[in-house]
Design a protein around this motif. Structure first.
Motif, PDB file in Angstrom:
ATOM      1  N   VAL A 109      -8.851 -54.269 129.253  1.00 11.86           N
ATOM      2  CA  VAL A 109      -8.153 -53.026 129.590  1.00 11.86           C
ATOM      3  C   VAL A 109      -6.967 -53.308 130.517  1.00 11.86           C
ATOM      4  O   VAL A 109      -5.872 -52.781 130.322  1.00 11.86           O
ATOM      5  CB  VAL A 109      -9.123 -52.013 130.233  1.00 11.86           C
ATOM      6  N   MET A 110      -7.181 -54.161 131.496  1.00 14.57           N
ATOM      7  CA  MET A 110      -6.102 -54.481 132.437  1.00 14.57           C
ATOM      8  C   MET A 110      -4.945 -55.186 131.721  1.00 14.57           C
ATOM      9  O   MET A 110      -3.770 -54.899 131.990  1.00 14.57           O
ATOM     10  CB  MET A 110      -6.637 -55.350 133.570  1.00 14.57           C
ATOM     11  N   GLN A 111      -5.272 -56.093 130.810  1.00 15.24           N
ATOM     12  CA  GLN A 111      -4.197 -56.759 130.070  1.00 15.24           C
ATOM     13  C   GLN A 111      -3.477 -55.772 129.164  1.00 15.24           C
ATOM     14  O   GLN A 111      -2.247 -55.845 129.008  1.00 15.24           O
ATOM     15  CB  GLN A 111      -4.748 -57.923 129.255  1.00 15.24           C
ATOM     16  N   GLY A 112      -4.228 -54.839 128.568  1.00 13.40           N
ATOM     17  CA  GLY A 112      -3.587 -53.808 127.756  1.00 13.40           C
ATOM     18  C   GLY A 112      -2.589 -52.997 128.566  1.00 13.40           C
ATOM     19  O   GLY A 112      -1.496 -52.673 128.091  1.00 13.40           O
ATOM     20  N   ILE A 113      -2.971 -52.662 129.808  1.00 18.13           N
ATOM     21  CA  ILE A 113      -2.065 -51.916 130.686  1.00 18.13           C
ATOM     22  C   ILE A 113      -0.843 -52.764 131.026  1.00 18.13           C
ATOM     23  O   ILE A 113       0.294 -52.263 131.037  1.00 18.13           O
ATOM     24  CB  ILE A 113      -2.813 -51.473 131.963  1.00 18.13           C
ATOM     25  N   GLU A 114      -1.045 -54.054 131.300  1.00 16.54           N
ATOM     26  CA  GLU A 114       0.078 -54.955 131.562  1.00 16.54           C
ATOM     27  C   GLU A 114       1.043 -54.981 130.380  1.00 16.54           C
ATOM     28  O   GLU A 114       2.276 -54.933 130.561  1.00 16.54           O
ATOM     29  CB  GLU A 114      -0.436 -56.376 131.816  1.00 16.54           C
ATOM     30  N   MET A 115       0.505 -55.045 129.171  1.00 11.74           N
ATOM     31  CA  MET A 115       1.346 -55.125 127.977  1.00 11.74           C
ATOM     32  C   MET A 115       2.122 -53.826 127.768  1.00 11.74           C
ATOM     33  O   MET A 115       3.297 -53.833 127.388  1.00 11.74           O
ATOM     34  CB  MET A 115       0.488 -55.463 126.755  1.00 11.74           C
ATOM     35  N   LEU A 116       1.480 -52.691 128.048  1.00 14.24           N
ATOM     36  CA  LEU A 116       2.188 -51.411 127.949  1.00 14.24           C
ATOM     37  C   LEU A 116       3.300 -51.327 128.983  1.00 14.24           C
ATOM     38  O   LEU A 116       4.424 -50.892 128.678  1.00 14.24           O
ATOM     39  CB  LEU A 116       1.201 -50.253 128.131  1.00 14.24           C
ATOM     40  N   LEU A 117       3.009 -51.728 130.206  1.00 12.73           N
ATOM     41  CA  LEU A 117       4.028 -51.692 131.252  1.00 12.73           C
ATOM     42  C   LEU A 117       5.208 -52.598 130.909  1.00 12.73           C
ATOM     43  O   LEU A 117       6.371 -52.239 131.152  1.00 12.73           O
ATOM     44  CB  LEU A 117       3.421 -52.119 132.594  1.00 12.73           C
ATOM     45  N   ALA A 118       4.914 -53.768 130.343  1.00 15.51           N
ATOM     46  CA  ALA A 118       5.994 -54.681 129.966  1.00 15.51           C
ATOM     47  C   ALA A 118       6.918 -54.044 128.941  1.00 15.51           C
ATOM     48  O   ALA A 118       8.149 -54.185 129.016  1.00 15.51           O
ATOM     49  CB  ALA A 118       5.402 -55.983 129.420  1.00 15.51           C
ATOM     50  N   GLN A 119       6.352 -53.308 127.982  1.00 17.46           N
ATOM     51  CA  GLN A 119       7.184 -52.619 126.991  1.00 17.46           C
ATOM     52  C   GLN A 119       8.006 -51.511 127.643  1.00 17.46           C
ATOM     53  O   GLN A 119       9.199 -51.359 127.354  1.00 17.46           O
ATOM     54  CB  GLN A 119       6.306 -52.036 125.882  1.00 17.46           C
ATOM     55  N   VAL A 120       7.378 -50.726 128.516  1.00 18.28           N
ATOM     56  CA  VAL A 120       8.096 -49.629 129.186  1.00 18.28           C
ATOM     57  C   VAL A 120       9.268 -50.193 129.990  1.00 18.28           C
ATOM     58  O   VAL A 120      10.395 -49.681 129.928  1.00 18.28           O
ATOM     59  CB  VAL A 120       7.144 -48.833 130.095  1.00 18.28           C
ATOM     60  N   LEU A 121       9.025 -51.251 130.740  1.00 15.79           N
ATOM     61  CA  LEU A 121      10.075 -51.831 131.586  1.00 15.79           C
ATOM     62  C   LEU A 121      11.197 -52.441 130.764  1.00 15.79           C
ATOM     63  O   LEU A 121      12.365 -52.444 131.188  1.00 15.79           O
ATOM     64  CB  LEU A 121       9.468 -52.891 132.513  1.00 15.79           C
ATOM     65  N   ALA A 122      10.856 -52.925 129.554  1.00 18.37           N
ATOM     66  CA  ALA A 122      11.875 -53.534 128.691  1.00 18.37           C
ATOM     67  C   ALA A 122      12.539 -52.507 127.779  1.00 18.37           C
ATOM     68  O   ALA A 122      13.448 -52.850 127.012  1.00 18.37           O
ATOM     69  CB  ALA A 122      11.250 -54.640 127.849  1.00 18.37           C
ATOM     70  N   GLY A 123      12.100 -51.249 127.854  1.00 23.13           N
ATOM     71  CA  GLY A 123      12.653 -50.214 126.988  1.00 23.13           C
ATOM     72  C   GLY A 123      12.271 -50.403 125.536  1.00 23.13           C
ATOM     73  O   GLY A 123      13.006 -50.000 124.634  1.00 23.13           O
ATOM     74  N   GLU A 124      11.102 -50.988 125.295  1.00 23.07           N
ATOM     75  CA  GLU A 124      10.648 -51.260 123.925  1.00 23.07           C
ATOM     76  C   GLU A 124       9.531 -50.311 123.528  1.00 23.07           C
ATOM     77  O   GLU A 124       8.866 -49.705 124.379  1.00 23.07           O
ATOM     78  CB  GLU A 124      10.167 -52.713 123.816  1.00 23.07           C
ATOM     79  N   SER A 125       9.310 -50.177 122.239  1.00 19.65           N
ATOM     80  CA  SER A 125       8.217 -49.353 121.717  1.00 19.65           C
ATOM     81  C   SER A 125       7.744 -49.971 120.405  1.00 19.65           C
ATOM     82  O   SER A 125       8.322 -49.741 119.359  1.00 19.65           O
ATOM     83  CB  SER A 125       8.682 -47.908 121.495  1.00 19.65           C
TER      84      SER A 125
END
Length: 363
Positions: free
Chosen positions: A228-244
């Motif tokens: 779950v924590m890694q999933g949150i990290e991966m979501l945050l990385a996309q948000v910060l990079a402006g990716e979806s």
């Protein structure tokens, strides 16, 4: 235990929490990540994941519990099936205490109705085979995870030539519900921890249209704390990079294509249909109905079922909880009038329900 202990390593999870804290400092606004899997909901509460996150990273529980999203009207039909002495109602155990408009399966069983707990739809087929003079009605609920097994039970009943096996079907498919939730401006969702069990069947590709349509990050995530924590990290990385885009964190179980055999079995038995969801209402194309050529196994079509007038308990806030618009702790009935021993709503009954998880681990 392999694939469990290493994903519950405290030091690993602490390091992930520290990294999430650092990433969150770079956010321009708070983010709302929704999980739509009851096992995720239970895991997040059980392991105190929310307590590890900064205030601007919020987890929202969505309609991931199949028992919880089953509407009152379906429970009324299930209860109505118990009225005929010729019927054996077979069900998974967590359906017993779900309230209908006037009663529950547990109440009817206490009055003498033949309601039996099974652990597999094939157990219900075996019941029908062993009791040819009785009608066995299996309560077929769930998402794409359980739908293949229920489809397989109908195919097995066909092979055995059974004429006394029926399914009261109320299957749901997840992507359409996620589309509705993403479009809701009140939720302002920033990303999804996509359901892992469902994804083993339908594959991660199923979320690509959602990510592309709404420009929302999606990560198929496992159930352990580090997952779950890694999933949150991966979501945050996309948000910060402006990716979806869609990513798979739970690669030890989920593929892009899913399980083609399970998909084929579902296609042999079911067709898409409109489906009523508790809290979300009628969602076009979000359900699975038994094909017309197999209608002899469809309890609603083959049997006369009179559920009576549907009546929702006006005090129950399950619908808002399922949509992620209300925390269980904000419901005035939570842990007072509504407890696991005396539930008012389905979210307190199921082991995967948000209110049940909050009651057990979150108080």
């Amino acid at each position: 235990m392999k694939f469990q202990d290493e994903f519950r390593d405290r030091e690993l999870v602490r390091n992930m929490a520290a990294n999430i804290q650092r990433m969150a400092q770079r956010l321009s606004k708070p983010v709302n990540f929704m999980e739509v899997c009851g096992t995720h909901t239970m895991s997040i509460y059980q392991f105190g994941i929310r307590s590890l996150l900064p205030e601007n990273v919020r987890l929202v529980s969505g309609p991931g519990c199949p028992v919880c999203v089953t509407p009152v009207g379906y429970m009324d039909k299930a209860v109505a099936c118990t009225a005929d002495a010729r019927n054996i109602v077979a069900t998974f155990g967590d359906m017993l205490r779900v309230p209908g408009s006037r009663s529950s399966l547990m109440e009817e069983r206490a009055k003498g109705a033949d309601v039996r707990i099974v652990y597999s739809p094939l157990d219900a087929v075996a019941l029908a085979n062993a009791n040819p003079e009785r009608r066995v009605i299996f309560l077929g609920i769930g998402f794409e995870t359980t739908a293949p097994t229920i489809a397989a039970s109908i195919l097995e009943a066909t092979r055995l030539g059974l004429s006394n096996y029926y399914v009261l079907a109320s299957h749901k498919t997840m992507p359409i519900a996620m589309d509705l939730l993403t479009a809701d401006p009140d939720l302002a969702l920033s990303g999804y921890l996509c359901p892992a069990h469902v994804s083993t069947v339908i594959g991660a590709n199923a979320y690509k249209p959602l990510a592309e349509k709404y420009h929302i990050p999606c990560v198929v995530t496992g159930f352990e704390p580090a997952d779950v924590m890694q999933g949150i990290e991966m979501l945050l990385a996309q948000v910060l990079a402006g990716e979806s885009r869609v990513e798979i964190q739970y690669s030890r179980a989920v593929s892009w294509e899913g399980n083609p055999k399970a998909q084929t079995i579902m296609e042999r038995v079911f067709v898409p249909c409109d489906a009523s969801w508790r809290g979300l209402g009628m969602l076009p194309g979000s359900g699975l109905a038994i094909k017309p050529e197999l209608a002899r196994f469809d309890a609603e079509k083959a049997l006369e079922i009179d559920p009576g007038e549907e009546r929702e308990n006006p005090a129950c806030r399950c619908g808002e909880v399922l949509k992620g618009k209300l925390s269980p702790f904000d419901c005035p009935l939570f842990s007072t009038a509504c407890t696991p021993e005396s539930p008012v709503g389905a979210c307190m009954v199921s082991s995967e329900g948000t209110c049940s998880a909050a009651y057990k681990y979150g108080r």
